[in-house]
Design an enzyme around this catalytic site. Structure first.
Site, PDB file in Angstrom:
ATOM      1  N   LYS A  79       0.865  -1.196   0.000  1.00  0.00           N
ATOM      2  CA  LYS A  79       0.000   0.000   0.000  1.00  0.00           C
ATOM      3  C   LYS A  79       0.893   1.234   0.000  1.00  0.00           C
ATOM      4  O   LYS A  79       1.895   1.281   0.723  1.00  0.00           O
ATOM      5  CB  LYS A  79      -0.902  -0.038   1.233  1.00  0.00           C
ATOM      6  CG  LYS A  79      -1.960   1.047   1.286  1.00  0.00           C
ATOM      7  CD  LYS A  79      -2.856   0.854   2.513  1.00  0.00           C
ATOM      8  CE  LYS A  79      -3.924   1.918   2.635  1.00  0.00           C
ATOM      9  NZ  LYS A  79      -4.787   1.721   3.827  1.00  0.00           N
ATOM     10  N   SER A 154      -9.667   1.837   2.865  1.00  0.00           N
ATOM     11  CA  SER A 154      -8.798   2.559   1.965  1.00  0.00           C
ATOM     12  C   SER A 154      -7.799   1.667   1.231  1.00  0.00           C
ATOM     13  O   SER A 154      -7.219   2.104   0.232  1.00  0.00           O
ATOM     14  CB  SER A 154      -8.033   3.634   2.741  1.00  0.00           C
ATOM     15  OG  SER A 154      -7.217   3.050   3.736  1.00  0.00           O
ATOM     16  N   SER A 178      -9.863  -0.420   7.148  1.00  0.00           N
ATOM     17  CA  SER A 178      -9.300  -0.335   5.795  1.00  0.00           C
ATOM     18  C   SER A 178      -8.588  -1.569   5.266  1.00  0.00           C
ATOM     19  O   SER A 178      -8.233  -1.600   4.092  1.00  0.00           O
ATOM     20  CB  SER A 178      -8.335   0.840   5.707  1.00  0.00           C
ATOM     21  OG  SER A 178      -9.066   2.018   5.490  1.00  0.00           O
TER      22      SER A 178
HETATM   23  N1  GLN Z   1     -13.224   4.144   6.283  1.00  0.00           N
HETATM   24  C1  GLN Z   1     -12.547   4.607   7.456  1.00  0.00           C
HETATM   25  C2  GLN Z   1     -12.177   6.062   7.304  1.00  0.00           C
HETATM   26  O1  GLN Z   1     -12.482   6.610   6.310  1.00  0.00           O
HETATM   27  C3  GLN Z   1     -11.360   3.749   7.756  1.00  0.00           C
HETATM   28  C4  GLN Z   1     -10.123   4.156   7.063  1.00  0.00           C
HETATM   29  C5  GLN Z   1      -8.940   3.318   7.461  1.00  0.00           C
HETATM   30  O2  GLN Z   1      -9.043   2.313   8.145  1.00  0.00           O
HETATM   31  N2  GLN Z   1      -7.765   3.782   7.049  1.00  0.00           N
HETATM   32  O3  GLN Z   1     -11.598   6.652   8.143  1.00  0.00           O
END
Ligand code: GLN
Length: 506
Positions: A79, A154, A178
């Site tokens: 990532k 994400s 994410s």
């Molecule tokens: N969807 C969550 C957010 O927007 C989680 C994001 C994540 O785990 N990096 O913050």
């Protein structure tokens, strides 16, 4: 069977036995990327020549009779919020589009030491803020099961590349879901470790009290292989735990007896898609048939999880992202244009108080370098932390976080693991929620609890909707119960074949 169709563990065995070389395996995955990624968009950076050079170096090492590390030359996708020395680490943000870190994240150093080959950097929501990968400033990523739908986020690129067999393994990060939500949306296995299990050194921070790095793979055995390579204490991350690291690869296939599982009642009704619920019910039956006891458990404070998370995560983000001032590194506004603007303002209003060029540089660079969602988080967080609101929002959210943690502690006095859906719904269409941040935030219903409580959690495939979209089952455990989660996931995967289905791609 093509090389890419094999699991990471199978490929490792083939490389170790000499049936395949690392270069052959990496070439097969590079070909797959070449063939499919134009459509999927999982990767934002691949350097095929470097990949092959790295693979050949590991093959040479083996030929010289030297010991090769546990990842045996397997390709691993990364990532793009994990620092790779000398190689752009953009966080899918215009702000870091040209940022080449002078050092490797600890997980990257560990992967290199384990003889993994870094096959490329994957797409994400900008700075990992989002649940669809649509907030990437680079491009969109499609769900391999239906290219009109999101892969989740994400870590959307990280999950999509494993689902489309463009990499056997990938690293994602999880602050509020994410790793697990994209794993669920793409029909793969994703594990968020206990807070502190994996060093965060070199992970570009989003919300430092919630962030964790973890594996995404085709199955629990492969996730165990990757977790073993990255877990452990690191002097460079004071929040990393000194707790000993079990041999996850060794334990993953050992069956659990007398397993007690709690079904989270709050995630088993209103707000959850009916097809998701029935897949979870089927999964409960599988665990029953494996000899597990399943009880209902209650997480009475889980209904406040999203509210607490969306105060705490943006608060930490607003502080973490203050470092991007464009002075040291990162995007900077065009200075000539800026100075001309200032001069024009000065001549239009010679007596007025002019903004200093430095402040204007910060302001313009950040306005141009960050995307909408990142700015929204910075504003939310700055507000929640500001004098006069701190107690009402941030402090209160921390108190709620404690109560959520206590729900987990109480549940784990009765059961070994808790079970429920990974996501309340099915993968949604690209664009469907892009202008509706609140709906997007509500997608994190089932996942934020584990981050707030700091406990480990895994998402595994447990079925498909009638329309052919994958559904994820979430198992959560007490702190440092990764081995148990992987074992339970492996037991489930030995009885089901959801994780072996592949999307049909050209
Ligand atoms: N969807 C969550 C957010 O927007 C989680 C994001 C994540 O785990 N990096 O913050």
């Amino acid at each position: 069977m093509s090389i890419c169709a094999h699991s990471a563990t199978e490929l490792k065995n083939k490389i170790d036995s000499g049936e395949l070389s690392s270069a052959q395996v990496c070439r097969a995955f590079l070909d797959q990327i070449e063939r499919l990624d134009e459509k999927i968009g999982a990767f934002i950076q691949v350097d095929p020549d470097q990949v092959l050079r790295d693979a050949e170096a590991i093959d040479q090492k083996r030929l010289r009779g030297e010991t090769v590390g546990p990842l045996s030359g397997l390709p691993v996708a990364i990532k793009d919020n994990l620092c790779t020395q000398g190689q752009v680490t953009s966080c899918a943000s215009k702000m870091l589009a040209n940022f080449r870190p002078p050092y490797d994240a600890t997980v990257i150093a560990k992967l290199r030491a384990a003889d993994a080959v870094l096959i490329g950097k994957t797409n994400l929501d900008e700075f990992a803020m989002g649940g669809s990968t649509e907030n990437s400033a680079v491009k969109q990523t499609a769900n391999p099961w239906d290219v009109n739908r999101v892969p989740g986020g994400s870590s959307g690129g990280a999950a999509a590349c494993v689902a489309a067999k463009m990499a056997p393994l990938s690293l994602g990060t999880d602050t509020g879901g994410s790793i697990r939500q994209p794993a669920a949306f793409c029909g793969v296995t994703g594990l968020k470790p206990t807070y502190g299990r994996v060093s965060r050194y070199g992970l570009v921070a989003f919300a430092s009290s919630l962030d964790q790095i973890g594996p995404i793979a085709a199955n629990a055995g492969d996730a165990a292989l990757l977790l073993s390579a990255i877990a452990g204490h690191d002097a460079l991350d004071s929040t990393s735990s000194p707790e000993a690291v079990p041999d996850y690869v060794d334990v993953v296939s050992q069956p659990l007896t007398g397993l007690k599982i709690g079904l989270v009642s709050e995630h088993h009704g209103a707000g959850v898609d009916s097809e998701v619920l029935s897949a979870v019910d089927q999964a409960v039956k599988v665990f029953h048939s494996l000899g597990a006891e399943v009880h209902e458990v209650s997480f009475p404070h889980s209904k406040y999880g999203i509210a607490a998370y969306y105060i705490i995560a943006p608060s930490e983000a607003s502080s973490n992202l203050a470092r991007f001032d464009s002075a040291h590194y990162g995007y900077r506004t065009d200075e000539a244009t800026m100075m001309a603007e200032l001069a024009a303002e000065k001549s239009a209003n010679p007596k007025g108080e002019a903004e200093s060029p430095l402040i204007r540089m910060y302001r313009k660079s950040r306005a141009e370098g960050f995307g909408t969602e990142v700015k929204r988080r910075i504003m939310l967080g700055t507000y929640a932390l500001s004098a006069g609101y701190y107690d009402a929002y941030y402090l209160k959210a921390l108190k709620v976080r404690r109560l959520i943690r206590q729900d987990y502690d109480q549940a784990f006095q009765q059961v070994d693991l808790v079970l429920g859906p990974s996501t309340p719904g099915l993968p949604f269409c690209l664009g469907e929620m892009a202008d509706d941040p609140l709906s997007m935030y509500l997608q994190d219903l089932c996942t934020v609890g584990a981050n707030l409580a700091g406990v480990p959690s895994i998402s595994i495939p447990c079925g498909f909707s009638k329309s052919g979209l994958p559904i994820g089952l979430q198992l959560q455990g007490p702190a440092f119960a990764e081995a148990k989660l992987l074992q339970a996931a492996h037991m489930f995967q030995s009885q089901t074949d959801w994780h072996q289905r592949h999307p049909e791609l050209p």
